[in-house]
Design an enzyme around this catalytic site. Structure first.
Site, PDB file in Angstrom:
ATOM      1  N   ASP A 121      -5.127   5.880   6.201  1.00 53.86           N
ATOM      2  CA  ASP A 121      -5.345   6.598   7.455  1.00 53.86           C
ATOM      3  C   ASP A 121      -4.056   7.273   7.932  1.00 53.86           C
ATOM      4  OD1 ASP A 121      -7.010   7.061   9.983  1.00 53.86           O
ATOM      5  OD2 ASP A 121      -5.255   6.032  10.793  1.00 53.86           O
TER       6      ASP A 121
ATOM      7  N   GLU B 186      -5.696  10.391   3.910  1.00 50.51           N
ATOM      8  CA  GLU B 186      -6.103  11.331   4.948  1.00 50.51           C
ATOM      9  C   GLU B 186      -4.841  12.059   5.414  1.00 50.51           C
ATOM     10  OE1 GLU B 186      -8.042  11.281   9.425  1.00 50.51           O
ATOM     11  OE2 GLU B 186      -6.452   9.889   8.868  1.00 50.51           O
TER      12      GLU B 186
END
Length: 532
Positions: A205, A269
């Site tokens: 993330d 990401e």
């Protein structure tokens, strides 16, 4: 060109189904989805023909950002169940032939994490430098001009230490000092914990936020223009993210995963204005396997030029990493609502599924996308997303993309729970429930199964090269690999276009096409060259 080892890597060209656990299925009767709910519905996921599931955070958390504020990297929050529940989920998934990927949130923790609680006590303890701390300026203001993604300064004063701590997101999400060797060791130990349990990989993330400028230099302003709803949008974030010092850590991540039979998958990401450059760097040889950005996720319209841009970002050059793509996820409004432009959402959903599987790279399917769910409508008094509340009504926020999965058209709360869910059920969603679509031969669910099956039936879709041939009036692309040549044509516009398949090709699949020689709006066709 596609490397020869592509045939032996399960993840290259894979279809990965994202599950947001709070919203998938509730078995405990508290209105919040849980791990047992996921396990109970893995047969549905497997029936789609996907290769893996990505499960968003389920770790212990105060839930200020609904799990992305982690208080313990090696546990399960009681709202989702137990470690035994996770082990059962993993076993069921593997029994169905599904790989399991879990989130790792390494740029920040919760302010309730024991590391931060220790770090804020004083400036000399063993955890003192595990977060980004800085003295106030002479006038008491924050150390620099860095802004938070969720609005306001990216610094919060802490009286215990008499210093500011940095946070790129909520104040309850303090920024880890990712360049500290002990922090890196602790994060890798957490990754090892999950690898030892049998997970097949990680989605990292916002990993480009992990390390910032050690000199804490001010970010420069962006040139005027563009849509700006937050102070964050005014800056070129070159100092609070995107540090080249992240790259050696990613090599450590790769070295760790390679210890596990070389079959574990890592995907980053990468948000931000410099995502294309960072994705290339983060996936260079010896680092992560893949990366995705927000090219499609934050696009207000789907255009052929957008597809060309994505293809040009990843041309398949020697030493290049492997792309991943998503049209919808938990951070972006659902795609059929963003890109419908007044057109039929059901027709659009099927076209988008075909386009997605035709892109070169791994593709993510967000829960409910297989049903063609539109963005859920959430009234202001039911909003829970801090970003949505802070920016209402200027942004749609994320709540509408996170509403509960509809399983039964006639059941209470669409079969998601026996009680009022944490987010409301959109009135349009029960009619699109899984049980209703299972028995409808023309449903989006049936179309999704058919289209996702193309990835396994057509080697060129999975691992082949991609060339964009035309973008006006039609988007046409080729996929070539493993002795197969495919041609795809898409009408992304609002007017029908004359189009006839070239000689030597046969139709593999088509969507929304009813007349030969005409490609209607939202029509698409995939063809294979004969003799190939």
């Amino acid at each position: 060109m596609t490397p020869p080892q592509a045939h032996h890597e399960w993840w290259r060209g894979a279809v990965i189904y994202q599950i947001y656990p709070r919203s998938f299925a509730d078995t405990s009767g508290d209105g919040i989805g849980d791990l047992k709910g996921i396990t109970a519905h893995l047969d549905h996921v497997a029936s789609l023909g996907v290769d893996a599931v990505w499960i968003s955070p389920f770790y212990p958390s105060p839930m200020k950002d609904f799990g992305y504020d982690v208080a313990d990297y090696c546990g399960v929050d009681p709202v989702f169940g137990t470690l035994a529940d996770f082990d059962a989920l993993l076993a069921k998934a593997h029994g169905l032939g599904l790989r399991v990927i879990v989130d790792q949130v390494w740029s920040h923790t919760s302010d309730q994490h024991p590391w931060f609680q220790a770090s804020r006590q004083d400036r000399t303890g063993p955890h003192a430098d595990w977060y980004v701390w800085a003295d106030a300026r002479a006038d008491g203001s924050p150390p620099n001009n860095w802004q938070s993604v969720f609005g306001g300064p990216g610094w919060t004063w802490d009286a215990r230490r008499g210093q500011y701590y940095q946070h790129n997101f909520l104040p309850e999400q303090p920024q880890l000092n990712g360049r500290h060797p002990a922090v890196q060791d602790a994060l890798l130990a957490a990754a090892e914990f999950w690898l030892d349990r049998g997970v097949d990989g990680f989605r990292l993330d916002a990993v480009n936020f992990m390390i910032g400028d050690p000199g804490l230099r001010d970010n420069p302003p962006l040139p005027p223009g563009g849509r700006r709803t937050r102070p964050f949008d005014f800056q070129d974030k070159v100092h609070n993210q995107s540090s080249p010092d992240i790259l050696p850590f990613l090599e450590r991540v790769r070295a760790l995963t390679e210890r596990y039979d070389g079959d574990r998958f890592t995907v980053a990401e990468i948000p931000g204005d410099h995502a294309a450059r960072e994705m290339k760097a983060f996936t260079a040889e010896g680092r992560l396997n893949s990366a995705y950005g927000f090219l499609y996720l934050y696009a207000d319209r789907l255009t052929a030029d957008l597809v060309r841009t994505g293809a040009e970002m990843w041309p398949g050059e020697a030493g290049e990493g492997w792309p991943s793509w998503a049209f919808s996820n938990h951070d972006a409004p659902r795609v059929v609502s963003r890109w419908a432009e007044g057109r039929d959402e059901r027709a659009l959903a099927e076209l988008l599924m075909l386009l997605l599987v035709c892109l070169r790279g791994d593709v993510f399917v967000y829960y409910g996308e297989e049903l063609g769910l539109p963005q859920g409508e959430v009234p202001y008094d039911r909003l829970v997303d801090p970003e949505a509340i802070a920016n209402w009504p200027q942004t749609l926020g994320r709540d509408g993309a996170r509403t509960p999965m509809p399983w039964r058209a006639g059941g209470p709360f669409a079969g998601f729970s026996t009680v009022e869910p944490w987010l409301p059920i959109d009135a349009r969603h029960p009619a699109l429930a899984v049980d209703a679509q299972k028995v409808d031969p023309n449903s989006m669910l049936k179309a999704t199964r058919r289209i996702l099956g193309l990835r396994r039936a057509c080697p060129a879709l999975r691992i082949g090269d991609m060339t964009v041939l035309t973008t006006h009036p039609l988007l046409t692309i080729t996929r070539e690999g493993d002795g197969e040549t495919l041609l795809a044509a898409f009408n992304l516009g609002h007017e029908a276009q004359d189009w006839t398949a070239p000689e030597g090709y046969v139709v593999v699949d088509s969507v929304n096409v009813t007349q030969a020689g005409i490609l209607p709006p939202l029509g698409g066709v995939l063809l294979r060259r004969t003799g190939a």
